[in-house]
Write an enzyme that holds these catalytic residues in place. Structure first.
Site, PDB file in Angstrom:
ATOM      1  N   SER A  43       0.974  -1.387  -0.102  1.00 25.73           N
ATOM      2  CA  SER A  43       0.035   0.126   0.077  1.00 25.73           C
ATOM      3  C   SER A  43       0.888   1.343   0.003  1.00 25.73           C
ATOM      4  O   SER A  43       0.470   2.322  -0.631  1.00 25.73           O
ATOM      5  CB  SER A  43      -1.009   0.079   1.314  1.00 25.73           C
ATOM      6  OG  SER A  43      -1.926  -1.002   1.069  1.00 25.73           O
ATOM      7  N   LYS A  92      -9.213  -5.305  11.336  1.00 27.94           N
ATOM      8  CA  LYS A  92     -10.492  -4.601  10.600  1.00 27.94           C
ATOM      9  C   LYS A  92     -11.804  -4.746  11.557  1.00 27.94           C
ATOM     10  O   LYS A  92     -12.567  -3.882  11.557  1.00 27.94           O
ATOM     11  CB  LYS A  92     -10.572  -5.255   9.282  1.00 27.94           C
ATOM     12  CG  LYS A  92      -9.542  -5.210   8.189  1.00 27.94           C
ATOM     13  CD  LYS A  92      -9.676  -5.772   7.005  1.00 27.94           C
ATOM     14  CE  LYS A  92      -8.863  -5.595   6.050  1.00 27.94           C
ATOM     15  NZ  LYS A  92      -8.727  -6.109   4.786  1.00 27.94           N
ATOM     16  N   ASN A 113     -11.549  -0.952   6.700  1.00 27.54           N
ATOM     17  CA  ASN A 113     -10.363  -0.819   6.246  1.00 27.54           C
ATOM     18  C   ASN A 113      -9.869   0.216   5.606  1.00 27.54           C
ATOM     19  O   ASN A 113      -8.551   0.457   5.551  1.00 27.54           O
ATOM     20  CB  ASN A 113      -9.989  -1.983   5.104  1.00 27.54           C
ATOM     21  CG  ASN A 113     -10.518  -1.303   3.595  1.00 27.54           C
ATOM     22  OD1 ASN A 113     -11.318  -0.384   3.910  1.00 27.54           O
ATOM     23  ND2 ASN A 113     -10.236  -1.864   2.727  1.00 27.54           N
ATOM     24  N   ALA A 154     -14.691 -16.622   6.102  1.00 27.99           N
ATOM     25  CA  ALA A 154     -15.524 -15.690   5.966  1.00 27.99           C
ATOM     26  C   ALA A 154     -15.868 -15.036   7.382  1.00 27.99           C
ATOM     27  O   ALA A 154     -16.510 -14.095   7.479  1.00 27.99           O
ATOM     28  CB  ALA A 154     -16.970 -16.572   5.453  1.00 27.99           C
ATOM     29  N   ASN A 178     -15.570 -21.264   7.563  1.00 22.38           N
ATOM     30  CA  ASN A 178     -14.612 -20.748   8.585  1.00 22.38           C
ATOM     31  C   ASN A 178     -14.127 -21.837   9.604  1.00 22.38           C
ATOM     32  O   ASN A 178     -14.973 -22.570  10.024  1.00 22.38           O
ATOM     33  CB  ASN A 178     -15.539 -19.567   9.241  1.00 22.38           C
ATOM     34  CG  ASN A 178     -14.392 -18.362   9.840  1.00 22.38           C
ATOM     35  OD1 ASN A 178     -13.577 -18.104   8.860  1.00 22.38           O
ATOM     36  ND2 ASN A 178     -14.550 -18.128  10.989  1.00 22.38           N
ATOM     37  N   ARG A 179     -13.013 -21.608  10.243  1.00 26.85           N
ATOM     38  CA  ARG A 179     -12.462 -22.523  11.052  1.00 26.85           C
ATOM     39  C   ARG A 179     -13.343 -22.391  12.283  1.00 26.85           C
ATOM     40  O   ARG A 179     -13.901 -23.426  12.943  1.00 26.85           O
ATOM     41  CB  ARG A 179     -11.105 -21.941  11.339  1.00 26.85           C
ATOM     42  CG  ARG A 179     -10.225 -22.777  12.291  1.00 26.85           C
ATOM     43  CD  ARG A 179      -8.889 -21.964  12.531  1.00 26.85           C
ATOM     44  NE  ARG A 179      -8.861 -20.560  13.006  1.00 26.85           N
ATOM     45  CZ  ARG A 179      -7.776 -19.904  13.123  1.00 26.85           C
ATOM     46  NH1 ARG A 179      -6.633 -20.651  12.972  1.00 26.85           N
ATOM     47  NH2 ARG A 179      -7.953 -18.597  13.756  1.00 26.85           N
ATOM     48  N   TYR A 259      -1.494 -11.370  -1.706  1.00 30.07           N
ATOM     49  CA  TYR A 259      -0.634 -10.852  -2.889  1.00 30.07           C
ATOM     50  C   TYR A 259       1.076 -10.951  -2.495  1.00 30.07           C
ATOM     51  O   TYR A 259       1.080 -11.039  -1.228  1.00 30.07           O
ATOM     52  CB  TYR A 259      -0.952  -9.605  -3.439  1.00 30.07           C
ATOM     53  CG  TYR A 259      -0.696  -8.552  -2.424  1.00 30.07           C
ATOM     54  CD1 TYR A 259       0.526  -7.739  -2.081  1.00 30.07           C
ATOM     55  CD2 TYR A 259      -2.089  -7.982  -1.783  1.00 30.07           C
ATOM     56  CE1 TYR A 259       0.489  -6.916  -1.041  1.00 30.07           C
ATOM     57  CE2 TYR A 259      -1.847  -6.980  -0.658  1.00 30.07           C
ATOM     58  CZ  TYR A 259      -0.471  -6.608  -0.452  1.00 30.07           C
ATOM     59  OH  TYR A 259      -0.189  -5.642   0.522  1.00 30.07           O
ATOM     60  N   GLY A 280      -4.224 -11.435  -5.187  1.00 26.76           N
ATOM     61  CA  GLY A 280      -4.907 -10.361  -4.736  1.00 26.76           C
ATOM     62  C   GLY A 280      -4.228  -9.216  -4.946  1.00 26.76           C
ATOM     63  O   GLY A 280      -4.900  -8.108  -4.536  1.00 26.76           O
TER      64      GLY A 280
HETATM   65  P1  NAP Z   1      -8.809 -11.422   9.883  1.00 25.24           P
HETATM   66  O1  NAP Z   1      -9.745 -10.491  10.070  1.00 25.24           O
HETATM   67  O2  NAP Z   1      -7.901 -11.608  10.859  1.00 25.24           O
HETATM   68  O3  NAP Z   1      -9.447 -12.819   9.322  1.00 25.24           O
HETATM   69  C1  NAP Z   1      -8.938 -13.797   9.457  1.00 25.24           C
HETATM   70  C2  NAP Z   1      -9.667 -15.021   8.943  1.00 25.24           C
HETATM   71  O4  NAP Z   1      -9.088 -16.169   8.406  1.00 25.24           O
HETATM   72  C3  NAP Z   1     -10.709 -15.630   9.853  1.00 25.24           C
HETATM   73  O5  NAP Z   1     -11.837 -16.095   9.380  1.00 25.24           O
HETATM   74  C4  NAP Z   1      -9.883 -16.681  10.460  1.00 25.24           C
HETATM   75  O6  NAP Z   1     -10.775 -17.750  11.250  1.00 25.24           O
HETATM   76  C5  NAP Z   1      -9.177 -17.306   9.430  1.00 25.24           C
HETATM   77  N1  NAP Z   1      -7.935 -17.940   9.747  1.00 25.24           N
HETATM   78  C6  NAP Z   1      -6.974 -17.199  10.515  1.00 25.24           C
HETATM   79  N2  NAP Z   1      -5.750 -18.008  10.302  1.00 25.24           N
HETATM   80  C7  NAP Z   1      -6.358 -19.361   9.970  1.00 25.24           C
HETATM   81  C8  NAP Z   1      -5.640 -20.641   9.735  1.00 25.24           C
HETATM   82  N3  NAP Z   1      -4.535 -20.747  10.239  1.00 25.24           N
HETATM   83  N4  NAP Z   1      -6.411 -21.627   9.263  1.00 25.24           N
HETATM   84  C9  NAP Z   1      -7.680 -21.259   8.738  1.00 25.24           C
HETATM   85  N5  NAP Z   1      -8.380 -20.076   8.819  1.00 25.24           N
HETATM   86  C10 NAP Z   1      -7.636 -19.079   9.567  1.00 25.24           C
HETATM   87  O7  NAP Z   1      -7.927 -11.030   8.576  1.00 25.24           O
HETATM   88  P2  NAP Z   1      -8.350 -10.253   7.431  1.00 25.24           P
HETATM   89  O8  NAP Z   1      -7.904  -8.486   7.804  1.00 25.24           O
HETATM   90  O9  NAP Z   1      -9.838 -10.437   7.031  1.00 25.24           O
HETATM   91  O10 NAP Z   1      -7.295 -10.525   6.406  1.00 25.24           O
HETATM   92  C11 NAP Z   1      -7.188 -11.594   5.667  1.00 25.24           C
HETATM   93  C12 NAP Z   1      -6.181 -11.997   4.524  1.00 25.24           C
HETATM   94  O11 NAP Z   1      -6.566 -11.138   3.360  1.00 25.24           O
HETATM   95  C13 NAP Z   1      -4.844 -11.157   4.945  1.00 25.24           C
HETATM   96  O12 NAP Z   1      -4.043 -12.082   4.193  1.00 25.24           O
HETATM   97  C14 NAP Z   1      -4.925  -9.979   4.048  1.00 25.24           C
HETATM   98  O13 NAP Z   1      -3.495  -9.681   3.665  1.00 25.24           O
HETATM   99  C15 NAP Z   1      -5.682 -10.406   2.966  1.00 25.24           C
HETATM  100  N6  NAP Z   1      -6.297  -9.237   2.194  1.00 25.24           N
HETATM  101  C16 NAP Z   1      -5.932  -8.654   0.915  1.00 25.24           C
HETATM  102  C17 NAP Z   1      -6.576  -7.544   0.364  1.00 25.24           C
HETATM  103  C18 NAP Z   1      -5.945  -7.150  -1.160  1.00 25.24           C
HETATM  104  O14 NAP Z   1      -6.380  -6.330  -1.280  1.00 25.24           O
HETATM  105  N7  NAP Z   1      -5.523  -8.280  -1.762  1.00 25.24           N
HETATM  106  C19 NAP Z   1      -7.513  -6.869   1.012  1.00 25.24           C
HETATM  107  C20 NAP Z   1      -7.694  -7.507   2.270  1.00 25.24           C
HETATM  108  C21 NAP Z   1      -7.100  -8.531   2.880  1.00 25.24           C
HETATM  109  P3  NAP Z   1     -11.363 -17.639  12.616  1.00 25.24           P
HETATM  110  O15 NAP Z   1     -12.541 -16.697  12.526  1.00 25.24           O
HETATM  111  O16 NAP Z   1     -11.647 -19.162  13.052  1.00 25.24           O
HETATM  112  O17 NAP Z   1     -10.331 -17.185  13.446  1.00 25.24           O
END
Ligand code: NAP
Length: 309
Positions: A43, A92, A113, A154, A178-179, A259, A280
């Site tokens: 970013s 977030k 975000n 999710a 979801n886990r 990404y 991504g």
């Molecule tokens: P978050 O709020 O921390 O959410 C994590 C999610 O992943 C939760 O559903 C969690 O499940 C699950 N999770 C975490 N560790 C896991 C594991 N070891 N095995 C299985 N499920 C697991 O994270 P976030 O901010 O949404 O971001 C998620 C990812 O998306 C990040 O890598 C981020 O960099 C990426 N992202 C990319 C973009 C882009 O523009 N390309 C934009 C946004 C996000 P539980 O509910 O069971 O804990």
């Protein structure tokens, strides 16, 4: 390039002592991203290119803020003279309850975000859903409304925003994985009304929540077109794919929100299965462009941002 262009990492200690740490920077830091980890984030380079393209005399910096530090960092943020910030993993959802106002996108998803600072108030939005929608169109030349979608992760901030976008687009079918199953089930209860009409031929329910379990996944994947990884699995090159690789079939298209320079295990498995996949990066571009528009109330210089990536 600015005189003191910086991509270094600041911390909560720096925010607490901001005028001494950054008061002399020219142009000043007025934007940034809070996350943990944060070193990987592209970013700063994308948003700094946008600021330069628009002739705006300010910089965007990265801040390593741990989950336990978010509350303090947001309290200080109100007084720093910032235009706004982005939030990434793991902030977030936690940030949503610490802002002063939420726009419609944030209120419905319960995650943010993007924060705009106005009169020392924090106003939250999420641009992930919009960024995702545009990324799917760009990468696969297809609209969400025509797809049967599975979101893995999710329960997270990104997964929720994507699920809401799928509902608003009235996609054919949505499977929330979801886990922690309870989070996906709660989201499915909220989104139920969007999927009450019959659209899909055949017996598969239009909206389901399942646990991250091979048997449950296998039962769903024949009736899925698009698989989305919204977990952080893949941020480290050694991470496994979020679902067993053997479940990916040639008819699937796979979008990994992660990404980075190295391909994730999920995208390697996608290629090995003869399926189409994308990382991504395009989502990063479009969600960032939307954040820029929120901060400055103008169109983002998307070509400059794309070139910077
Ligand atoms: P978050 O709020 O921390 O959410 C994590 C999610 O992943 C939760 O559903 C969690 O499940 C699950 N999770 C975490 N560790 C896991 C594991 N070891 N095995 C299985 N499920 C697991 O994270 P976030 O901010 O949404 O971001 C998620 C990812 O998306 C990040 O890598 C981020 O960099 C990426 N992202 C990319 C973009 C882009 O523009 N390309 C934009 C946004 C996000 P539980 O509910 O069971 O804990």
């Amino acid at each position: 390039m600015e005189k003191n262009q910086t991509t270094e990492r600041y911390t909560l200690a720096d925010i607490e002592n901001w005028s001494a740490v950054a008061g002399d920077l020219d142009p000043p830091i007025r934007l940034g991203i809070f996350g943990d980890p944060i070193a990987h984030s592209l970013s700063p380079q994308m948003q700094n290119a946008a600021l330069r393209a628009c002739g705006m005399e300010m910089q965007y910096a990265r801040f390593h803020i741990r989950a336990s530090e978010l509350r303090s960092a947001l309290l200080f943020l109100r007084k720093l003279g910032f235009v706004g910030i982005n939030l990434t993993v793991p902030h977030k959802i936690a940030a949503f309850i610490q802002i002063d106002e939420a726009d419609e996108s944030a209120t419905r998803t319960g995650a943010i975000n993007t924060i705009r600072v106005r009169d020392e108030k924090l106003i939250g939005s999420t641009t992930d859903g919009d960024g995702f929608l545009r990324a799917i169109r760009t990468e696969f030349s297809i609209d969400l409304r025509d797809l049967r979608v599975m979101i893995i992760g999710a329960g997270g901030g990104t997964g929720r925003a994507i699920a809401w976008q799928c509902a608003l687009e009235n996609c054919e079918r949505l499977v929330l994985v979801n886990r922690t199953l309870a989070k996906a089930s709660k989201l499915a209860d909220t989104l139920g009304p969007f999927f009450s009409g019959a659209r899909v031929l055949g017996p598969a329910a239009r909206l389901e929540a399942i646990a991250l379990d091979e048997t449950a996944l296998r039962a769903q994947l024949a009736d899925i077109d698009l698989i989305v990884n919204a977990t952080p699995l893949g941020m480290n090159p050694s991470d496994p794919a979020p679902i067993p690789e053997r479940l990916i079939a040639p008819h699937h298209i796979v979008f990994d929100c992660i990404y980075g320079s190295s391909r994730t295990a999920l995208l390697r498995a996608t290629e090995a299965a003869g399926a189409r996949g994308a990382n991504g990066l395009s989502m990063l571009l479009y969600q960032g462009a939307r954040s820029f528009s929120i901060w400055f109330n103008r169109d983002a210089p998307i070509e400059a941002m794309r070139a910077a990536l």
